[in-house]
Design a protein around this motif. Structure first.
Motif, mmCIF file in Angstrom:
data_model
loop_
_atom_site.group_PDB
_atom_site.id
_atom_site.type_symbol
_atom_site.label_atom_id
_atom_site.label_comp_id
_atom_site.label_asym_id
_atom_site.label_seq_id
_atom_site.Cartn_x
_atom_site.Cartn_y
_atom_site.Cartn_z
ATOM 1 N N MET A 140 0.838 -1.210 0.000
ATOM 2 C CA MET A 140 0.000 0.000 0.000
ATOM 3 C C MET A 140 0.864 1.249 0.000
ATOM 4 N N PHE A 141 1.944 1.228 0.790
ATOM 5 C CA PHE A 141 2.871 2.357 0.857
ATOM 6 C C PHE A 141 3.463 2.635 -0.526
ATOM 7 N N SER A 142 3.925 1.584 -1.190
ATOM 8 C CA SER A 142 4.487 1.740 -2.538
ATOM 9 C C SER A 142 3.440 2.279 -3.509
ATOM 10 N N ASP A 143 2.217 1.757 -3.427
ATOM 11 C CA ASP A 143 1.132 2.239 -4.289
ATOM 12 C C ASP A 143 0.843 3.716 -4.029
ATOM 13 N N ASP A 144 0.838 4.104 -2.757
ATOM 14 C CA ASP A 144 0.559 5.502 -2.415
ATOM 15 C C ASP A 144 1.652 6.430 -2.943
ATOM 16 N N LEU A 145 2.889 5.990 -2.864
ATOM 17 C CA LEU A 145 3.984 6.808 -3.404
ATOM 18 C C LEU A 145 3.912 6.889 -4.923
ATOM 19 N N ARG A 146 3.579 5.774 -5.564
ATOM 20 C CA ARG A 146 3.428 5.775 -7.023
ATOM 21 C C ARG A 146 2.303 6.732 -7.428
ATOM 22 N N HIS A 147 1.195 6.697 -6.695
ATOM 23 C CA HIS A 147 0.065 7.589 -6.970
ATOM 24 C C HIS A 147 0.494 9.059 -6.815
ATOM 25 N N ALA A 148 1.240 9.350 -5.759
ATOM 26 C CA ALA A 148 1.719 10.723 -5.548
ATOM 27 C C ALA A 148 2.622 11.159 -6.704
ATOM 28 N N LEU A 149 3.495 10.272 -7.155
ATOM 29 C CA LEU A 149 4.397 10.585 -8.258
ATOM 30 C C LEU A 149 3.610 10.865 -9.541
ATOM 31 N N GLU A 150 2.582 10.071 -9.790
ATOM 32 C CA GLU A 150 1.771 10.251 -10.993
ATOM 33 C C GLU A 150 1.033 11.586 -10.993
ATOM 34 N N HIS A 151 0.776 12.139 -9.811
ATOM 35 C CA HIS A 151 0.051 13.394 -9.704
ATOM 36 C C HIS A 151 0.953 14.584 -9.384
ATOM 37 N N ALA A 152 2.233 14.349 -9.409
ATOM 38 C CA ALA A 152 3.205 15.420 -9.156
ATOM 39 C C ALA A 152 3.600 16.061 -10.485
ATOM 40 N N ASP A 153 4.619 16.846 -10.441
ATOM 41 C CA ASP A 153 5.154 17.507 -11.630
ATOM 42 C C ASP A 153 5.470 16.443 -12.685
ATOM 43 N N PRO A 154 4.934 16.573 -13.892
ATOM 44 C CA PRO A 154 5.152 15.563 -14.946
ATOM 45 C C PRO A 154 6.624 15.310 -15.250
ATOM 46 N N ARG A 155 7.486 16.280 -14.965
ATOM 47 C CA ARG A 155 8.922 16.084 -15.211
ATOM 48 C C ARG A 155 9.479 14.951 -14.354
ATOM 49 N N LEU A 156 8.901 14.737 -13.165
ATOM 50 C CA LEU A 156 9.372 13.655 -12.303
ATOM 51 C C LEU A 156 9.081 12.290 -12.915
ATOM 52 N N VAL A 157 7.964 12.180 -13.606
ATOM 53 C CA VAL A 157 7.606 10.921 -14.264
ATOM 54 C C VAL A 157 8.460 10.731 -15.513
ATOM 55 N N ALA A 158 8.666 11.787 -16.271
ATOM 56 C CA ALA A 158 9.340 11.692 -17.566
ATOM 57 C C ALA A 158 10.864 11.646 -17.471
ATOM 58 N N ASP A 159 11.419 12.217 -16.424
ATOM 59 C CA ASP A 159 12.880 12.376 -16.364
ATOM 60 C C ASP A 159 13.478 11.527 -15.240
#
Length: 179
Positions: free
Chosen positions: A104-123
């Motif tokens: 659940m912790f990993s899922d929550d962090l992944r969810h936060a990353l997906e909704h953060a600045d798109p540069r974090l996902v892309a770079d």
């Protein structure tokens, strides 16, 4: 820098609440949940290592392990190479519980990353830099937490300095009735 410190404090407060909720779901304290997490990530440990990681005396750690064993979350067994020593390990129930929490912790962090600045996902390099920053902040906080006497001394000096400044302020303003 103050804004970063404020945001990290916000993260720590949210993490404390998160840890309490996750531990309560398993029916354990946050310290007991942390022990389960250490066993998940580091494998079986001696009771003395469990005590040190939890910051407990050996007697307090024995009580903690008794509670976890009674809840069928850990078991103690003889060390495979030294039958005089014990190892603490997760039971299947304990592994399922703490694995579920970590998932659940990993899922929550992944969810936060997906909704953060798109540069974090892309770079991936930017993501790695943020990861290194978080690691460095954690290390700095652990170092400070490991210096309990230094922290106590600094806070005591700050409080004493504040009291001295307050007394000087009252004297300069003409007495105790000053605003």
């Amino acid at each position: 820098m103050h804004e970063l410190a404020r945001r990290v404090r916000e993260l720590i407060v949210a993490t404390d609440s998160y840890r309490r909720t996750m531990a309560a779901a398993v029916g354990v304290s946050t310290t007991e949940a942390a022990v389960l997490g250490h066993l998940l990530h580091d494998g079986p440990q001696s009771p003395s290592v469990v005590a040190a990681r939890a910051g407990f005396s050996p007697a307090a750690a024995t009580s903690l392990l008794d509670r976890l064993e009674q809840a069928d979350l850990v078991s103690r067994r003889a060390h495979p190479r030294d039958r005089r020593r014990l190892l603490v390990e997760l039971t299947p129930r304990g592994r399922a519980a703490i694995t579920s929490i970590f998932s659940m912790f990993s899922d929550d962090l992944r969810h936060a990353l997906e909704h953060a600045d798109p540069r974090l996902v892309a770079d991936p390099e930017l993501r790695e830099a943020v990861t290194e920053l978080i690691s460095a902040m954690a290390a700095a906080l652990r170092t400070r937490a490991g210096d309990a006497s230094g922290v106590t001394r600094a806070v005591t000096e700050a409080v004493a300095g504040s009291a001295t400044a307050d007394a000087g302020s009252v004297e300069a303003s003409g007495g105790a009735d000053a605003p």
